[in-house]
Write a protein that holds these residues in place. Structure first.
Motif, PDB file in Angstrom:
ATOM      1  N   ASN A 154       0.850  -1.261  -0.021  1.00 10.13           N
ATOM      2  CA  ASN A 154       0.034  -0.015  -0.024  1.00 10.13           C
ATOM      3  C   ASN A 154       0.925   1.248  -0.179  1.00 10.13           C
ATOM      4  OD1 ASN A 154      -1.490   2.088   1.417  1.00 10.13           O
ATOM      5  ND2 ASN A 154      -3.216   0.703   1.053  1.00 10.13           N
ATOM      6  N   THR A 155       0.958   2.006  -0.850  1.00 10.49           N
ATOM      7  CA  THR A 155       1.759   3.337  -1.063  1.00 10.49           C
ATOM      8  C   THR A 155       1.509   4.216   0.158  1.00 10.49           C
ATOM      9  OG1 THR A 155       1.269   3.342  -3.669  1.00 10.49           O
ATOM     10  CG2 THR A 155       2.035   5.345  -2.734  1.00 10.49           C
ATOM     11  N   SER A 156       0.459   4.431   0.585  1.00 12.45           N
ATOM     12  CA  SER A 156       0.517   5.370   1.638  1.00 12.45           C
ATOM     13  C   SER A 156       1.003   4.669   3.189  1.00 12.45           C
ATOM     14  CB  SER A 156      -0.853   6.035   2.015  1.00 12.45           C
ATOM     15  OG  SER A 156      -1.704   4.766   2.325  1.00 12.45           O
ATOM     16  N   CYS A 157       0.909   3.423   3.258  1.00 11.74           N
ATOM     17  CA  CYS A 157       1.209   2.573   4.302  1.00 11.74           C
ATOM     18  C   CYS A 157       2.725   2.071   4.394  1.00 11.74           C
ATOM     19  CB  CYS A 157       0.377   1.455   4.702  1.00 11.74           C
ATOM     20  SG  CYS A 157      -1.468   1.926   4.803  1.00 11.74           S
ATOM     21  N   ALA A 158       3.236   1.811   3.191  1.00 14.80           N
ATOM     22  CA  ALA A 158       4.506   1.415   3.098  1.00 14.80           C
ATOM     23  C   ALA A 158       5.449   1.941   3.785  1.00 14.80           C
ATOM     24  CB  ALA A 158       5.009   1.175   1.505  1.00 14.80           C
ATOM     25  N   PRO A 159       5.682   3.459   3.973  1.00 17.28           N
ATOM     26  CA  PRO A 159       6.597   4.102   4.772  1.00 17.28           C
ATOM     27  C   PRO A 159       6.393   3.857   6.280  1.00 17.28           C
ATOM     28  CG  PRO A 159       5.797   5.442   3.072  1.00 17.28           C
ATOM     29  CD  PRO A 159       4.648   4.451   2.967  1.00 17.28           C
ATOM     30  N   LEU A 160       5.360   3.291   6.823  1.00 23.84           N
ATOM     31  CA  LEU A 160       4.806   3.179   8.113  1.00 23.84           C
ATOM     32  C   LEU A 160       5.147   1.766   8.582  1.00 23.84           C
ATOM     33  CD1 LEU A 160       1.674   5.642   8.350  1.00 23.84           C
ATOM     34  CD2 LEU A 160       4.091   6.039   8.511  1.00 23.84           C
ATOM     35  N   ARG A 161       5.570   0.950   7.753  1.00 20.97           N
ATOM     36  CA  ARG A 161       5.394  -0.597   8.040  1.00 20.97           C
ATOM     37  C   ARG A 161       6.226  -1.099   9.197  1.00 20.97           C
ATOM     38  NH1 ARG A 161       8.607   0.199   3.560  1.00 20.97           N
ATOM     39  NH2 ARG A 161      10.517  -0.680   3.555  1.00 20.97           N
ATOM     40  N   SER A 162       7.322  -0.283   9.628  1.00 23.22           N
ATOM     41  CA  SER A 162       7.905  -0.700  10.669  1.00 23.22           C
ATOM     42  C   SER A 162       7.709   0.212  11.861  1.00 23.22           C
ATOM     43  CB  SER A 162       9.781  -0.841  10.131  1.00 23.22           C
ATOM     44  OG  SER A 162       9.924  -1.589   9.249  1.00 23.22           O
ATOM     45  N   ASP A 163       7.012   0.993  11.896  1.00 26.46           N
ATOM     46  CA  ASP A 163       6.714   1.931  12.993  1.00 26.46           C
ATOM     47  C   ASP A 163       5.956   1.384  14.136  1.00 26.46           C
ATOM     48  OD1 ASP A 163       7.625   3.794  11.282  1.00 26.46           O
ATOM     49  OD2 ASP A 163       6.045   5.211  11.488  1.00 26.46           O
ATOM     50  N   ARG A 164       6.121   1.917  15.498  1.00 26.25           N
ATOM     51  CA  ARG A 164       5.456   1.508  16.466  1.00 26.25           C
ATOM     52  C   ARG A 164       4.138   2.272  16.606  1.00 26.25           C
ATOM     53  NH1 ARG A 164       9.402   1.568  21.945  1.00 26.25           N
ATOM     54  NH2 ARG A 164       7.426   0.499  22.597  1.00 26.25           N
ATOM     55  N   PHE A 165       2.887   1.321  16.820  1.00 25.17           N
ATOM     56  CA  PHE A 165       1.808   1.879  16.916  1.00 25.17           C
ATOM     57  C   PHE A 165       1.033   1.570  18.301  1.00 25.17           C
ATOM     58  CE2 PHE A 165       2.546   1.510  12.459  1.00 25.17           C
ATOM     59  CZ  PHE A 165       1.857   2.861  11.751  1.00 25.17           C
ATOM     60  N   ALA A 166       0.053   2.485  18.742  1.00 21.18           N
ATOM     61  CA  ALA A 166      -0.765   2.454  19.668  1.00 21.18           C
ATOM     62  C   ALA A 166      -1.996   2.437  19.227  1.00 21.18           C
ATOM     63  CB  ALA A 166      -0.702   3.252  20.816  1.00 21.18           C
ATOM     64  N   LEU A 167      -2.926   1.422  19.682  1.00 19.51           N
ATOM     65  CA  LEU A 167      -4.462   1.242  19.542  1.00 19.51           C
ATOM     66  C   LEU A 167      -5.037   2.599  19.739  1.00 19.51           C
ATOM     67  CD1 LEU A 167      -6.658  -0.375  18.102  1.00 19.51           C
ATOM     68  CD2 LEU A 167      -6.961  -1.321  20.583  1.00 19.51           C
ATOM     69  N   ARG A 168      -5.908   3.079  18.810  1.00 21.04           N
ATOM     70  CA  ARG A 168      -6.709   4.400  19.149  1.00 21.04           C
ATOM     71  C   ARG A 168      -8.271   4.222  19.249  1.00 21.04           C
ATOM     72  NH1 ARG A 168      -3.186   5.578  21.927  1.00 21.04           N
ATOM     73  NH2 ARG A 168      -1.440   6.790  21.337  1.00 21.04           N
ATOM     74  N   SER A 169      -8.776   3.494  18.238  1.00 23.25           N
ATOM     75  CA  SER A 169     -10.249   3.321  18.079  1.00 23.25           C
ATOM     76  C   SER A 169     -10.652   1.840  17.122  1.00 23.25           C
ATOM     77  CB  SER A 169     -10.696   4.462  17.496  1.00 23.25           C
ATOM     78  OG  SER A 169     -10.267   5.019  16.218  1.00 23.25           O
ATOM     79  N   PHE A 170     -11.852   1.838  17.286  1.00 20.90           N
ATOM     80  CA  PHE A 170     -12.585   0.584  16.283  1.00 20.90           C
ATOM     81  C   PHE A 170     -13.555   1.274  15.706  1.00 20.90           C
ATOM     82  CE2 PHE A 170     -10.861  -1.373  20.148  1.00 20.90           C
ATOM     83  CZ  PHE A 170     -10.481  -2.585  19.542  1.00 20.90           C
ATOM     84  N   ASP A 171     -13.589   0.805  14.394  1.00 21.33           N
ATOM     85  CA  ASP A 171     -14.643   1.561  13.277  1.00 21.33           C
ATOM     86  C   ASP A 171     -15.242   0.119  12.419  1.00 21.33           C
ATOM     87  OD1 ASP A 171     -16.032   3.180  11.727  1.00 21.33           O
ATOM     88  OD2 ASP A 171     -14.138   4.049  10.775  1.00 21.33           O
TER      89      ASP A 171
END
Length: 215
Positions: A154-171
């Protein structure tokens, strides 16, 4: 060797040149703003928490109030709560300066009595039944890890593939996924970029199905 090449890519990535977050100016709500809210919110329970912020160089303050409801027990370890957010318009007539901006639904897992809330519980962008929400909350870390492969495509997601994330919401999904609803797990990294992992249920199994990102 591969390590120097990877280092070069990281140094030249868009995130390396991202602007630092703007530090907002803050102040306490004035006695007049507090009194105005109490007149507006006269009969409802809950203690308001006020905020007043202003961007550098701006003249007007953005004043708000949040009233949190008491937590309540859902199914099993699931805890739920709601909070109501209000905005203040100093230019409006006195009797209509406050208005409700939105009601936020919150959820977290805790088996302790009274459902003590974490510092930042997850928000629910849509109503999700307890029986569907609990498996998502129990498995969100695994689902994020399994979705990393989808980031690369995914073009918009590829730069973030190794980032650390925190859960924020459910949809819950709308088209283009068609008639079958998917659940979305919304994550945020330390720079404020967001990644949504769309999850499909097949029997008792949860499958990462698609990803979408914004920065």
């Amino acid at each position: 060797m591969i390590r120097p090449v990877l280092l070069t890519v990281l140094l030249l990535s868009p995130q390396a040149f991202a602007a630092a977050p703007v530090e907002l100016e803050r102040r306490e709500a004035t006695p007049q703003e507090v009194a105005s809210f109490k007149e507006f919110y006269v009969s409802a329970p809950g203690q308001p928490v006020f905020s007043a912020t202003r961007a550098p160089g701006a003249r007007a303050w953005e004043v708000g109030a949040v009233v949190s409801g008491a937590p309540y027990r859902g199914l099993g370890a699931l805890c739920r709560a709601t909070k109501r957010e209000f905005a203040y318009d100093a230019r409006a007539p006195k009797e209509s300066r406050w208005s409700e901006r939105r009601t936020v639904r919150l959820a977290w897992l805790d088996r302790r009595a009274g459902c003590p809330a974490p510092a930042r519980p997850a928000e629910l962008a849509q109503r999700i039944p307890d029986a569907e929400l609990i498996p998502l909350m129990n498995n969100y870390i695994t689902l994020l890890q399994r979705a990393r492969l989808l980031f690369s495509g995914n073009t918009s997601c590829a730069p973030l593939r190794s980032d650390r994330f925190a859960l924020r919401s459910f949809d819950v999904s709308a088209p283009p996924f068609g008639k079958e609803e998917l659940h979305g797990l919304v994550f945020e990294n330390e720079r404020g970029a967001r990644a949504t992992v769309w999850v499909k249920k097949r029997g008792a199994e949860l499958l990462p199905w698609d990803v979408a990102c914004s920065q």
